[in-house]
Design a protein around this motif. Structure first.
Motif, PDB file in Angstrom:
ATOM      1  N   ASN A   1       0.841  -1.199   0.000  1.00  0.00           N
ATOM      2  CA  ASN A   1       0.000   0.000   0.000  1.00  0.00           C
ATOM      3  C   ASN A   1       0.878   1.252   0.000  1.00  0.00           C
ATOM      4  OD1 ASN A   1      -1.903   1.959   0.317  1.00  0.00           O
ATOM      5  ND2 ASN A   1      -2.712   1.199   2.276  1.00  0.00           N
TER       6      ASN A   1
ATOM      7  N   ALA B   1       1.273   4.301   2.693  1.00  0.00           N
ATOM      8  CA  ALA B   1       2.162   4.300   3.858  1.00  0.00           C
ATOM      9  C   ALA B   1       3.461   5.058   3.611  1.00  0.00           C
ATOM     10  CB  ALA B   1       2.466   2.862   4.273  1.00  0.00           C
ATOM     11  N   ASP B   2       3.843   5.208   2.348  1.00  0.00           N
ATOM     12  CA  ASP B   2       5.115   5.858   2.043  1.00  0.00           C
ATOM     13  C   ASP B   2       4.964   7.179   1.291  1.00  0.00           C
ATOM     14  OD1 ASP B   2       6.978   3.989   3.196  1.00  0.00           O
ATOM     15  OD2 ASP B   2       6.351   2.579   1.633  1.00  0.00           O
TER      16      ASP B   2
ATOM     17  N   SER C   1      -7.298   2.313   3.668  1.00  0.00           N
ATOM     18  CA  SER C   1      -6.256   1.855   4.592  1.00  0.00           C
ATOM     19  C   SER C   1      -4.950   2.645   4.437  1.00  0.00           C
ATOM     20  CB  SER C   1      -5.968   0.372   4.340  1.00  0.00           C
ATOM     21  OG  SER C   1      -4.816  -0.027   5.064  1.00  0.00           O
ATOM     22  N   ALA C   2      -4.250   2.805   5.564  1.00  0.00           N
ATOM     23  CA  ALA C   2      -2.918   3.395   5.526  1.00  0.00           C
ATOM     24  C   ALA C   2      -1.855   2.366   5.906  1.00  0.00           C
ATOM     25  CB  ALA C   2      -2.844   4.600   6.461  1.00  0.00           C
ATOM     26  N   GLU C   3      -2.280   1.115   6.124  1.00  0.00           N
ATOM     27  CA  GLU C   3      -1.339   0.023   6.421  1.00  0.00           C
ATOM     28  C   GLU C   3      -0.423  -0.220   5.231  1.00  0.00           C
ATOM     29  OE1 GLU C   3      -0.964  -1.974   9.172  1.00  0.00           O
ATOM     30  OE2 GLU C   3      -2.331  -0.530  10.116  1.00  0.00           O
ATOM     31  N   ARG C   4       0.839  -0.451   5.493  1.00  0.00           N
ATOM     32  CA  ARG C   4       1.781  -0.670   4.397  1.00  0.00           C
ATOM     33  C   ARG C   4       1.551  -2.012   3.700  1.00  0.00           C
ATOM     34  NH1 ARG C   4       5.977   1.050   6.632  1.00  0.00           N
ATOM     35  NH2 ARG C   4       6.293   2.966   5.441  1.00  0.00           N
TER      36      ARG C   4
END
Lengths: 450, 450
Positions: free
Chosen positions: A19, A22-23, A58-61
């Motif tokens: 995702n 996240a970065d 979602s912000a989960e990597r």
């Protein structure tokens, strides 16, 4: 003998999707409602299952790939990474050219990577039917395949110009059990509205999306599946770039520049995002989205809030757009005829992490034929855009003597696009000028936010 | 998770072709001239390069594959071996079903395995042009590709019924730079003779062969390339069976029965011959050639000396034949519309080492759709013949409870055969009765030997 294909074992299929949120330097701009207020996940519940809505925001990597999805990926994944020895030789370039070949999927493109995931989550949510749009037919056939594998009915609204140019894509969807309608159709309010204004409308992805969304929103047993643009779609495609990274690792290479066709952004995002993680961490790498000059979203569009569809049914997305009611010329790369672009790709372009170039239709077919005659594989018209940009770059390397590593996503084969090649050989293909006026007119009708 | 694909690294591409002649119980019957005397290799020198003539008559077990040929094989080989988990489940059979997928080649079938070799040897011999025939277009496009890769001009005589049914195969050949003519044509004496008798002739492989051979024989810079039937063609295809043996070894399996479509025999010979070596050494394995009921060469033909072409230009071959002037009904599996069969396959069938079954057209398409809906891949109509026979066998295993290992060659994809699938879904496809009368009439005209 030089290595041609870098393969991975099927046990090396990545276990997670990556995702990019996240970065990213900044959080993604939220989708807005017509009132200018952020739209919550609930607004999407009428047409998407909860699992996909969660992925959308979602912000989960790392997001785990469910086992039943990975099992189906095994039918064709991991896709091979090729070194284009013969093309390099034909060009006389010192550049080292690599391509990931996604045409090995049964539907012939990268699209099943997300179709399978979306069909799975919908089946898990108890959904029985899916509607969708398709341009060149790559996406529609991918969802037909995925629906068949998970026991879901599929109805596809196919952009009329492609419906007529590519009858065998329809046959393919029928073979996998899907129903196919030409869009705009008389089945939906959205379709009837367009036809009232222009009975000969060639259709567009935006219009077809309106039709498919309208039907899904009106039926409880039916959801909608989108082949590009949205965050969760790009997420699923990151399996491409992740595999490529492992493949480059195996041979001790790393690309200096990545090229991918860019329509809605899933092809580009899928291959580029896993490398963007490295770029965000300071590594030097160019990420180049390649679009048609006839639909130059990133290179000529406005960065503004606009609708994802042609009618204004979707939330407003902050993206590069040519105006939601802009109907691109009927080029053969149907998958690139989209007025807007992924909000993620748009924001990353706006922030300078992603480059964009536009290439004209004739040059893309010249590049595709050159490729076919050296590497064998017959590319899809969409993929020819990346090939065109890579060949230009490889020839620049020839002039400068630079031994750069160029990498592109060969997103699909052209087996269902041979009529386009026929037109090209017959001298019947056109380059379209930037339709500046049409774009300006569409931009003038951008929705007012708030 | 069960393994789906068994892959080999490209360094595991076999270094030699396998020549079944070395393991046959009796030496092959020699080709004869019209005088009934064996034809020497010299008679072939007008249309074939010396290296291929040597292979045609060789009794050596192993023939080395030249490096430039193996380099091109690397573009798609080794081809994957698949376990058909989903098909097994759909059938509820205890049988374990495997297939080798040759559709991964750029032309979409096994045919490039020999096209590349033939183009190479012709280029080495200083030849500038190749002529050939093609049925469904699989062979013609393979030679177009191979010619392009080795810098040879290619002219393809395409059986008229396929020329009309499969326009995009033509486009594919054009993209690789070949010229394509509908056969029978007005370009050759052979074509004009057929058209004089039947201006609406749908053509046949036999007629197209006559045309291509006539042209090659009349020009010094031009040779002829055949896509099946001859010993050297089957030799080149043994790379399929050799790879499959290694793949089975890797997973500790061995097939109880092998199925492949059989028209001229290169598909069947290619996959079966390397296993026949084991059978000749006492191992139990069934080798089953699958042909259409409308062109039942092995199951209804005579074992007799006959011409390889329709006009009588070739030497006489001892083979199963329906008569060289028999024109098979226009089924969609154009690659199986051949009146005769490989002399090697014929002799092995005559000696009881090879079985044959015939299956009707409708059943083959039912099988193909069933396959596509469980395994994803859309098979070519020719391949559907093998799938049909395998499904029947798997269902017999279900009744008997036997957990047999069934293996077939999925010789190509059906991306250029979608019109046939359309006809099938529209209920327009026919089963053809055995054309007993036409066959009897043709057999009555078998050449008298000596």
């Amino acid at each position: 003998m030089p290595q041609t294909k870098i393969l991975l074992d099927e046990n090396e299929i990545p276990s997670h999707w990556y995702n990019v949120v996240a970065d990213m330097p900044n959080p993604p701009a939220p989708p807005l409602g017509p009132d200018g207020k952020p739209v919550g996940p609930d607004a999407l519940a009428a047409i998407f299952p909860e699992a996909l809505i969660e992925q959308e925001v979602s912000a989960e990597r790392w997001i785990p790939i469910p086992e039943p999805v990975r099992e189906i990926y095994r039918l064709w994944r991991p896709a091979p990474l090729y070194r284009a020895h013969r093309l390099e030789e034909a060009l006389g370039t010192p550049a080292r050219i690599y391509y990931k070949y996604e045409g090995v999927s049964p539907a012939g493109s990268h699209k099943p990577n997300t179709a399978v995931a979306q069909a799975y989550y919908n089946r898990e949510a108890g959904i029985k039917r899916l509607t969708t749009e398709t341009g060149a037919g790559q996406w529609g056939s991918s969802l037909a395949l995925a629906g068949q594998l998970f026991g879901l009915e599929v109805r596809v609204y196919m952009v009329r110009v492609s419906y007529e140019q590519k009858p065998f894509r329809r046959s393919m969807m029928h073979t996998w059990g899907a129903e196919v309608l030409a869009s705009p159709s008389e089945r939906t309010e959205a379709g009837r509205r367009i036809l009232a204004g222009d009975p000969d409308s060639p259709g567009s992805l935006g219009i077809a999306i309106s039709e498919a969304v309208e039907e899904a929103a009106s039926r409880d047993d039916t959801n909608y599946a989108l082949g590009s643009v949205l965050n969760h779609v790009l997420l699923h495609q990151t399996i491409i770039g992740q595999e490529a990274k492992r493949q480059f690792e195996k041979i001790g290479e790393y690309p200096d520049a990545i090229f991918a066709p860019c329509g809605g952004g899933s092809n580009f995002g899928g291959v580029a995002f896993p490398f963007l993680a490295d770029k965000a961490a300071g590594r030097e790498i160019r990420l180049v989205a390649v679009e048609p000059t006839s639909c130059p979203t990133l290179t000529k569009g406005h960065y503004a809030y606009d609708f994802g569809d042609a009618i204004g049914m979707t939330p407003l997305l902050l993206m590069y757009t040519l105006g939601h009611d802009f109907v691109p010329p009927g080029i053969h790369a149907g998958g690139l005829r989209y007025h807007g672009d992924s909000a993620l790709v748009s924001q990353l372009h706006h922030e300078g992490l992603v480059e964009a170039v536009a290439v004209p239709q004739l040059a893309t077919f010249e590049a595709g034929v050159r490729f076919a005659r050296s590497e064998g594989i017959l590319p899809a018209p969409e993929s020819n855009h990346a090939i065109c940009a890579v060949i230009e770059e490889a020839l620049r390397c020839k002039e400068s003597g630079e031994s750069r590593v160029l990498f592109f996503n060969l997103s699909g084969h052209g087996h269902f696009d041979m009529a386009a090649y026929d037109s090209f050989f017959a001298g019947e293909l056109e380059d379209f000028d930037y339709p500046e006026e049409a774009i300006e007119e569409s931009l003038a009708r951008l929705p007012k936010v708030g």
